[in-house]
Design a protein around this motif. Sequence first.
Motif, mmCIF file in Angstrom:
data_model
loop_
_atom_site.group_PDB
_atom_site.id
_atom_site.type_symbol
_atom_site.label_atom_id
_atom_site.label_comp_id
_atom_site.label_asym_id
_atom_site.label_seq_id
_atom_site.Cartn_x
_atom_site.Cartn_y
_atom_site.Cartn_z
ATOM 1 N N PHE A 119 34.945 17.742 34.751
ATOM 2 C CA PHE A 119 35.712 16.880 35.644
ATOM 3 C C PHE A 119 34.802 16.254 36.682
ATOM 4 O O PHE A 119 33.963 16.945 37.257
ATOM 5 N N ALA A 179 38.726 13.915 39.896
ATOM 6 C CA ALA A 179 39.570 14.361 38.789
ATOM 7 C C ALA A 179 39.850 15.852 38.872
ATOM 8 O O ALA A 179 40.950 16.305 38.551
ATOM 9 N N PHE A 180 38.867 16.645 39.313
ATOM 10 C CA PHE A 180 39.100 18.086 39.419
ATOM 11 C C PHE A 180 40.123 18.382 40.520
ATOM 12 O O PHE A 180 40.976 19.245 40.361
ATOM 13 N N PHE A 209 43.425 17.722 39.002
ATOM 14 C CA PHE A 209 43.749 18.781 38.055
ATOM 15 C C PHE A 209 44.263 20.017 38.798
ATOM 16 O O PHE A 209 45.284 20.590 38.431
#
Length: 68
Positions: free
Chosen positions: A49, A53-54, A57
Motif C-alpha cells: 500500500f 492507501a494504507f 485500508f
Amino acid sequence: MPTHDLAPGTWRKSSYSSGNHNCVEVATVAAGTGVRDPKLGAASPILAFGRGAFAEFLGAVRGEKFCA
C-alpha cells in the motif's frame, strides 16, 4: 508500490494479531506499508500500500467493512 520497495523494511507482528496463528506482519518504509502472512515468511505474498492507501485500508478495517 512495488513489493521490492519493502526490502529495507523490518517486518513486525501486528499488535492486533491474536495468539492463535491468525496474525499478520507489517513493514513500513518511506514509500508505504506492506502486509503479509508470517506463516509463509519470505515466500508470503505481500499486499503493498502507498501511504494514503494504507490509511484508507485501516479505516475500512476499523469500520468493519470487510465483515460478513
